[in-house]
Motif scaffolding. Structure first.
Motif, mmCIF file in Angstrom:
data_model
loop_
_atom_site.group_PDB
_atom_site.id
_atom_site.type_symbol
_atom_site.label_atom_id
_atom_site.label_comp_id
_atom_site.label_asym_id
_atom_site.label_seq_id
_atom_site.Cartn_x
_atom_site.Cartn_y
_atom_site.Cartn_z
ATOM 1 N N HIS A 51 0.614 -1.159 -0.016
ATOM 2 C CA HIS A 51 -0.164 0.002 0.005
ATOM 3 C C HIS A 51 0.670 1.248 0.134
ATOM 4 O O HIS A 51 1.223 1.782 1.023
ATOM 5 C CB HIS A 51 -0.922 -0.115 1.398
ATOM 6 N N LYS A 77 -8.253 -1.641 -7.053
ATOM 7 C CA LYS A 77 -8.564 -1.053 -5.791
ATOM 8 C C LYS A 77 -9.898 -0.381 -5.876
ATOM 9 O O LYS A 77 -10.160 0.275 -6.694
ATOM 10 C CB LYS A 77 -7.290 -0.197 -5.661
ATOM 11 N N TYR A 80 -12.532 1.885 -3.969
ATOM 12 C CA TYR A 80 -12.624 2.998 -2.880
ATOM 13 C C TYR A 80 -14.113 3.026 -2.411
ATOM 14 O O TYR A 80 -14.868 3.421 -3.375
ATOM 15 C CB TYR A 80 -12.247 4.610 -3.204
ATOM 16 N N HIS A 87 -10.720 -0.027 0.127
ATOM 17 C CA HIS A 87 -10.729 0.870 1.256
ATOM 18 C C HIS A 87 -12.014 0.985 1.749
ATOM 19 O O HIS A 87 -13.123 1.561 1.068
ATOM 20 C CB HIS A 87 -10.154 2.310 0.590
ATOM 21 N N HIS A 111 -5.726 -1.159 5.306
ATOM 22 C CA HIS A 111 -5.855 -0.271 6.498
ATOM 23 C C HIS A 111 -6.951 -0.284 7.614
ATOM 24 O O HIS A 111 -7.565 0.523 7.875
ATOM 25 C CB HIS A 111 -5.409 1.309 6.207
ATOM 26 N N ARG A 125 -6.876 8.900 6.356
ATOM 27 C CA ARG A 125 -8.049 8.058 6.374
ATOM 28 C C ARG A 125 -7.685 6.581 6.399
ATOM 29 O O ARG A 125 -6.690 6.480 5.551
ATOM 30 C CB ARG A 125 -8.988 8.481 4.978
ATOM 31 N N ASP A 154 0.661 2.519 3.810
ATOM 32 C CA ASP A 154 -0.254 3.419 3.303
ATOM 33 C C ASP A 154 0.357 4.751 3.248
ATOM 34 O O ASP A 154 0.054 5.702 3.554
ATOM 35 C CB ASP A 154 -1.505 3.392 4.163
HETATM 36 ZN ZN ZN Z 1 -7.290 3.906 1.626
#
Ligand code: ZN
Ligand code: DOR
Ligand code: ZN
Length: 375
Positions: free
Chosen positions: A37, A122, A124, A156, A180, A226, A252
């Motif tokens: 990440h 990915k 979000y 995410h 995360h 975040r 991240d």
């Molecule tokens: Zn993220």
């Protein structure tokens, strides 16, 4: 000086050499680490980080492979953009880089083609930095249908969105990786999903393991990211799952300049590539996890979950005898700061060898090194 060698066969790392020597340094050899990440900021955010500075920071931090996020400007949601980013990394990267494709409602039709070039998708699901966000179940379903089944999907997701992601993993009978994870309720839910046999995996970040919202008065916007920093009970929960539910420690790494971070519209995100290993080694020294577990979380599991290629003749040496205070001096990341500045840690990345070439010596990235490739 002592030289410790970690091998896959031995359950504990071992020290070798002149144990009686005056020198307190204790070098331990580990496999090249993989960070799943990282925000490289190319294209569009090169003033925050570029391929060269980001991959130099990765190597200095002990990571020989990184996975780059797609929330760039413009985002990596089309085949043309992804291939341009990969071509640039092929020319400029110092470590190996693999790319995520980004999910976008307007480009779902690109996903099958992106699937053959990207390491993972990915998605979000919640608001963060950059324009990417999938809203609505119909688009989520379309993304899950269009993405190749043999390629991972990373999400995410914060709070209840994690339950949605678990539901999709179950409904589609496929693996989903949660980025995360930061809250007790989230890691508890993922533990339950794993116990039910679902193929879900997750990562935690060093900032969610070592900082809490109690650090915010001190850090100000330098502590804003975040997911946001959580409470001590959440941090304790992440640590209590470190040997079981947690699959990866990922940074991240999300660099923004100090000017941006001190502006009224301060963007969320903190750099982390160069501080993750010292922090995690400190936890090893303090007995919070074993060195073997660190290697699983930062090398073996990331490589297995994302199907990353092996890197022959690649290893790092860390010095667990080296105690120091984290400072922004000498950082390779272009943003030049760290939310961990002032923390006393135990353990430094000393040497990095990538495919037989020494690319970090005594903590310094060798300037002429150009050894990365795109995987
Ligand atoms: Zn993220
Ligand atoms: O704090 C964050 N910053 N979280 C994210 O998910 C994105 C990242 C960024 O790109 O700056
Ligand atoms: Zn991120």
């Amino acid at each position: 000086m002592m030289l410790g060698v970690w091998t896959a066969q031995t359950p504990q790392y071992q020290s070798q050499g002149d144990e009686g020597a005056d020198c307190v340094s204790e070098l331990t050899r580990l496999p090249g680490l993989a960070d799943v990440h990282v925000h490289l900021r190319v294209p569009g955010g090169e003033h925050k980080e570029d391929v060269r500075s980001g991959t130099a920071a990765a190597l200095a931090g002990g990571f020989t492979t990184i996975l780059a996020m797609p929330n760039t400007h413009p985002p990596l949601v089309t085949l043309a953009r992804l291939q341009a980013a990969q071509l640039q990394a092929q020319r400029e990267s110092l470590c190996d880089v693999a790319y995520y494709a980004g999910a976008s409602a307007n480009h779902v039709d690109e996903l099958p083609a992106l699937g053959s070039c990207a390491v993972a998708l990915k998605i979000y699901m919640d608001q963060t930095y950059g324009p990417l966000r999938i809203e609505g179940l119909a688009t989520l379903l379309a993304c899950f249908r269009a993405w190749p089944k043999d390629k991972p999907i990373a999400i995410h997701a914060e709070g209840p969105s994690i339950a949605v992601g678990i539901g999709l993993a179950a409904a589609f009978g496929r693996s989903v990786h949660f980025c995360h994870v930061s809250r007790r309720s989230e890691i508890t839910l993922i533990a339950h999903a794993k116990h039910q046999g679902l193929a879900v995996t997750c990562e935690v970040t060093p900032h969610h393991l070592f900082l809490t919202e109690a650090d915010l008065p001190r850090l100000g916007t330098l502590g804003d990211m975040r997911p946001t920093l959580a409470q001590q009970a959440d941090v304790d929960a992440l640590w209590s799952h470190i040997d079981t539910t947690v699959d990866c420690v990922a940074t991240d790494h999300a660099p923004h300049t100090l000017v941006e971070k001190s502006s009224t519209a301060s963007p969320p995100g903190v750099p982390g590539l160069e501080t993750a290993v010292p922090l995690m080694l400190t936890a090893v020294v303090e007995g919070r996890l074993s060195m073997d577990r660190l290697v699983e979380l930062m090398a073996a599991n990331p490589r297995r979950i994302f199907g990353l290629p092996n890197q022959p003749h690649t290893w790092i040496e860390v010095d667990v005898g080296d105690t120091f205070v984290i400072s922004q001096e000498g950082l390779h990341t272009k943003c030049g700061w760290s939310p961990f500045t002032g923390m006393r840690v135990r353990g430094r990345v000393h040497t990095v060898c990538l495919r037989g070439e020494t690319v970090v010596r005594d903590g310094a990235v060798i300037p002429t090194a150009r050894t990365g490739s795109v995987c």
